[in-house]
Design a protein around this motif. Structure first.
Motif, mmCIF file in Angstrom:
data_model
loop_
_atom_site.group_PDB
_atom_site.id
_atom_site.type_symbol
_atom_site.label_atom_id
_atom_site.label_comp_id
_atom_site.label_asym_id
_atom_site.label_seq_id
_atom_site.Cartn_x
_atom_site.Cartn_y
_atom_site.Cartn_z
ATOM 1 N N THR A 63 -7.477 11.110 -7.481
ATOM 2 C CA THR A 63 -7.719 11.721 -6.169
ATOM 3 C C THR A 63 -8.666 10.873 -5.335
ATOM 4 O O THR A 63 -8.444 10.644 -4.137
ATOM 5 N N ALA A 64 -9.729 10.382 -5.983
ATOM 6 C CA ALA A 64 -10.673 9.528 -5.257
ATOM 7 C C ALA A 64 -9.987 8.252 -4.769
ATOM 8 O O ALA A 64 -10.150 7.828 -3.619
ATOM 9 N N ARG A 65 -9.207 7.628 -5.693
ATOM 10 C CA ARG A 65 -8.493 6.408 -5.298
ATOM 11 C C ARG A 65 -7.485 6.688 -4.185
ATOM 12 O O ARG A 65 -7.304 5.885 -3.271
ATOM 13 N N THR A 66 -6.823 7.861 -4.285
ATOM 14 C CA THR A 66 -5.853 8.211 -3.244
ATOM 15 C C THR A 66 -6.537 8.398 -1.896
ATOM 16 O O THR A 66 -6.021 7.960 -0.857
ATOM 17 N N ASP A 67 -7.708 9.059 -1.894
ATOM 18 C CA ASP A 67 -8.438 9.228 -0.641
ATOM 19 C C ASP A 67 -8.805 7.880 -0.034
ATOM 20 O O ASP A 67 -8.650 7.656 1.179
ATOM 21 N N VAL A 68 -9.287 6.974 -0.889
ATOM 22 C CA VAL A 68 -9.653 5.637 -0.385
ATOM 23 C C VAL A 68 -8.428 4.930 0.170
ATOM 24 O O VAL A 68 -8.463 4.326 1.253
ATOM 25 N N THR A 69 -7.311 5.011 -0.582
ATOM 26 C CA THR A 69 -6.088 4.334 -0.123
ATOM 27 C C THR A 69 -5.584 4.938 1.176
ATOM 28 O O THR A 69 -5.142 4.214 2.084
ATOM 29 N N GLU A 70 -5.622 6.264 1.286
ATOM 30 C CA GLU A 70 -5.168 6.896 2.531
ATOM 31 C C GLU A 70 -6.057 6.490 3.703
ATOM 32 O O GLU A 70 -5.558 6.259 4.814
ATOM 33 N N ASN A 71 -7.357 6.404 3.456
ATOM 34 C CA ASN A 71 -8.240 5.930 4.532
ATOM 35 C C ASN A 71 -7.891 4.503 4.938
ATOM 36 O O ASN A 71 -7.883 4.158 6.134
ATOM 37 N N GLN A 72 -7.613 3.657 3.919
ATOM 38 C CA GLN A 72 -7.236 2.280 4.235
ATOM 39 C C GLN A 72 -5.928 2.239 5.009
ATOM 40 O O GLN A 72 -5.782 1.453 5.955
ATOM 41 N N VAL A 73 -4.971 3.094 4.595
ATOM 42 C CA VAL A 73 -3.683 3.120 5.300
ATOM 43 C C VAL A 73 -3.875 3.581 6.741
ATOM 44 O O VAL A 73 -3.277 3.019 7.677
ATOM 45 N N GLU A 74 -4.706 4.633 6.927
ATOM 46 C CA GLU A 74 -4.970 5.096 8.287
ATOM 47 C C GLU A 74 -5.621 4.006 9.130
ATOM 48 O O GLU A 74 -5.285 3.816 10.311
ATOM 49 N N ALA A 75 -6.564 3.295 8.495
ATOM 50 C CA ALA A 75 -7.210 2.201 9.230
ATOM 51 C C ALA A 75 -6.210 1.122 9.602
ATOM 52 O O ALA A 75 -6.223 0.587 10.727
ATOM 53 N N LEU A 76 -5.308 0.776 8.634
ATOM 54 C CA LEU A 76 -4.276 -0.229 8.924
ATOM 55 C C LEU A 76 -3.342 0.257 10.030
ATOM 56 O O LEU A 76 -2.943 -0.530 10.912
ATOM 57 N N LYS A 77 -3.001 1.565 9.971
ATOM 58 C CA LYS A 77 -2.140 2.096 11.036
ATOM 59 C C LYS A 77 -2.821 1.980 12.397
ATOM 60 O O LYS A 77 -2.203 1.585 13.397
ATOM 61 N N THR B 153 0.828 -1.213 0.000
ATOM 62 C CA THR B 153 0.000 0.000 0.000
ATOM 63 C C THR B 153 0.858 1.257 0.000
ATOM 64 O O THR B 153 0.568 2.233 -0.698
ATOM 65 N N ARG B 154 1.946 1.229 0.800
ATOM 66 C CA ARG B 154 2.847 2.384 0.807
ATOM 67 C C ARG B 154 3.489 2.601 -0.562
ATOM 68 O O ARG B 154 3.598 3.731 -1.037
ATOM 69 N N ALA B 155 3.926 1.492 -1.180
ATOM 70 C CA ALA B 155 4.520 1.620 -2.521
ATOM 71 C C ALA B 155 3.510 2.174 -3.511
ATOM 72 O O ALA B 155 3.819 3.065 -4.310
ATOM 73 N N GLU B 156 2.272 1.632 -3.445
ATOM 74 C CA GLU B 156 1.243 2.115 -4.366
ATOM 75 C C GLU B 156 0.928 3.586 -4.096
ATOM 76 O O GLU B 156 0.749 4.375 -5.031
ATOM 77 N N LEU B 157 0.881 3.942 -2.795
ATOM 78 C CA LEU B 157 0.613 5.333 -2.446
ATOM 79 C C LEU B 157 1.735 6.248 -2.933
ATOM 80 O O LEU B 157 1.488 7.344 -3.446
ATOM 81 N N THR B 158 2.997 5.771 -2.800
ATOM 82 C CA THR B 158 4.126 6.563 -3.298
ATOM 83 C C THR B 158 4.035 6.758 -4.799
ATOM 84 O O THR B 158 4.225 7.858 -5.323
ATOM 85 N N ASN B 159 3.724 5.664 -5.509
ATOM 86 C CA ASN B 159 3.590 5.767 -6.972
ATOM 87 C C ASN B 159 2.445 6.701 -7.350
ATOM 88 O O ASN B 159 2.554 7.517 -8.272
ATOM 89 N N MET B 160 1.324 6.564 -6.612
ATOM 90 C CA MET B 160 0.176 7.415 -6.917
ATOM 91 C C MET B 160 0.495 8.880 -6.638
ATOM 92 O O MET B 160 0.085 9.772 -7.381
ATOM 93 N N ARG B 161 1.235 9.133 -5.536
ATOM 94 C CA ARG B 161 1.604 10.514 -5.238
ATOM 95 C C ARG B 161 2.531 11.073 -6.310
ATOM 96 O O ARG B 161 2.394 12.217 -6.726
ATOM 97 N N ALA B 162 3.512 10.224 -6.739
ATOM 98 C CA ALA B 162 4.400 10.672 -7.818
ATOM 99 C C ALA B 162 3.622 10.950 -9.093
ATOM 100 O O ALA B 162 3.820 11.966 -9.761
ATOM 101 N N GLU B 163 2.701 10.009 -9.414
ATOM 102 C CA GLU B 163 1.890 10.210 -10.622
ATOM 103 C C GLU B 163 1.009 11.450 -10.486
ATOM 104 O O GLU B 163 0.827 12.210 -11.442
ATOM 105 N N LEU B 164 0.473 11.645 -9.270
ATOM 106 C CA LEU B 164 -0.347 12.837 -9.040
ATOM 107 C C LEU B 164 0.476 14.108 -9.180
ATOM 108 O O LEU B 164 0.024 15.097 -9.753
#
Length: 490
Positions: free
Chosen positions: A334-348, A200-211
């Motif tokens: 952006t929508a996918r990033t919000d969902v992923t960040e929520n999932q990451v927060e939940a995992l944290k 998830t972190r890798a995907e989030l990093t890639n998504m942030r870079a792509e964003l």
């Protein structure tokens, strides 16, 4: 010209008439003696003179008529040439106006090319910056992998330590089996969770870079669109001004044509002026030929500029479409990033609540004895060695369970001997006394310890109370401690 030719003719007729009158007067003066002699010759001489004069007059008239006809023909020819030269001059002025307009457009195109070059340089700099960011992200990914390797090694050590602890613990076979199964499930779940978190972190990093890349491209494209809009507005304003100037030029040309027509009708020019006009016409013809050649070159340049403008318009259309697609993609990202960040927060949060442990001692610094008091008094252990999950509050001394599960607590207390005041504390859960640690001796230092494993619900409170008439001692060696940790969730 016709009036000029008539004056010599009238003068000639007047001269002949005067000569004839003078001859008649001379004849009247001749002596009477000779009159008889000349009477015989007079009719003949008069007839001859009259015939000769008439022939001369006719010859002069024919010559003058021929000259006048030639002058008329030449005048008509010169008038047609002047009209043709005036038309060519007007056409030349129009071509000059068009050439000036083309020059202005060429300057505008050159300025636009300069702007495009500058934007290209900016884009190249952004590409270089993105390359550097990618390199930094690659380095960060390498560090993350190293950290993951260290985490795995630490997990291996923890598993080894757990195995050693299991070997040392005197528990029943059912508890041992249950702990093993729970530990294996927790290890598998922890491994899966960490792997999922890493992905998830890798995907989030890639998504942030792509964003970030998409944002940068969007900013550049918007700037290009704004620049093109400004260029189009400037060209439209310039075209309006050019049209107005062309209208004024046409009106002025009409006035010039009228004035030229009036001037042509009023002006009587001599043959020298005609020759000068011929030379001017030849020079204008040469200049017109040069202008025609230059006009052909300018028309070719105009066609090339038109093609460039059409290509730029097509590119602008494609850029706008790409911008729309990028905006939609950015919205989706952006929508996918919000969902992923929520999932990451939940995992944290899940990971945080699954990792709970604390270890404290009574005094933050120095040494001293707390108590005795007449009633039960809550103890606040202020020196914190470990507080994973922040479930223990060093300001209140309360441990609040963040998740439902089995927790293990340990108590170690001590104090110097006294005849009337023992050393005694109580482990309290939600106001209920669970276990007690007690030591009493009249002299020397005495200590006591106890522990318990409790099933706690979310929000349950656990703390220690000092019993009435008791006391507890601590110093920099941390004799009196309170510790606890989450064994497993339920």
């Amino acid at each position: 010209m016709e009036m000029t030719m008539c004056f010599p003719l009238l003068l000639l007729i007047c001269s002949l008439s005067t000569a004839q009158l003078q001859t008649e007067a001379d004849n009247e003066i001749i002596p009477h003696g000779k009159q008889t002699e000349s009477q015989g010759r007079e009719p003949t001489n008069a007839s001859d003179r009259q015939q000769t004069c008439t022939q001369d007059i006719n010859a002069v008239l024919r010559e003058m008529s021929a000259t006048l006809a030639e002058q008329r023909v030449e005048m008509r020819h010169l008038q047609r040439e002047n009209e043709a030269q005036a038309a060519k001059l007007r056409e030349l002025e129009l071509q000059k106006t068009e050439v000036d307009k083309m020059k202005q457009q060429l300057k505008a195109q050159a300025a636009e090319l300069s702007n495009m070059t500058a934007r290209t340089d900016v884009t190249e700099n952004q590409v270089e910056a993105l390359k550097r960011d990618n390199e930094a992200q690659a380095a960060e990914l390498t560090n993350t992998r190293a950290e993951l390797t260290n985490t795995r090694a630490e997990l291996t050590n923890m598993r080894a330590e757990l195995s050693n602890t299991t070997a040392r613990t005197d528990v029943t076979e059912n508890q041992v089996e249950a702990l093993k199964r729970d530990n294996e499930a927790q290890a598998a779940e922890l491994t899966n969770t960490r792997a999922e978190l890493t992905n998830t972190r890798a995907e989030l990093t890639n998504m942030r870079a792509e964003l970030s890349n998409t944002t940068a491209r969007t900013d550049v494209t918007e700037n290009q669109v704004e620049a093109l809009k400004r260029d189009n507005e400037a060209q439209a304003a310039e075209l309006t001004n050019t049209r107005a100037e062309l209208t004024n030029t046409r009106a002025e040309l009409t006035n010039m044509r009228a004035e030229l027509s009036n001037t042509t009708a009023r002006t009587d020019v001599t043959e020298n002026q005609v020759e000068a006009l011929k030379r001017d016409n030849e020079a204008q013809a040469a200049e017109l030929s040069n202008m025609a050649a230059r006009t052909d070159v300018t028309e070719n340049q105009v066609e090339a500029l038109k093609r460039d403008n059409e290509a730029q318009a097509a590119e602008l259309t494609n850029t706008r479409a790409e911008l729309i697609n990028m905006a939609e993609e950015l919205s989706n990202m952006t929508a996918r990033t919000d969902v992923t960040e929520n999932q990451v927060e939940a995992l944290k949060r899940d990971n945080e609540v699954k990792q709970v442990a604390f270890s404290t001692s009574l005094l933050a610094s120095g040494s001293g004895t707390i108590g005795p008091f007449n009633t039960y008094t809550p103890l606040v252990f202020r020196y914190v060695v470990t507080n994973i999950g922040n479930a223990y509050n060093p300001n209140t001394g309360l441990f609040i369970a963040p998740v439902r599960g089995a927790y293990h607590f340990e108590i170690y207390i001590g104090a110097h001997g006294h005849a009337s005041h023992p050393s005694s504390v109580v482990l309290v859960k939600n106001g209920e006394h669970i276990f007690i640690a007690y030591a009493h001796q009249p002299s020397h230092y005495g200590s006591s310890a106890n522990g318990a494993t409790l099933l706690l619900e979310v929000g349950d409170v656990v703390f220690l109370r000092l019993r009435g008439n008791s006391r507890v001692y601590d110093n920099e060696n941390h004799h009196s401690t309170f510790s606890g940790n989450l064994l497993f969730t339920m």
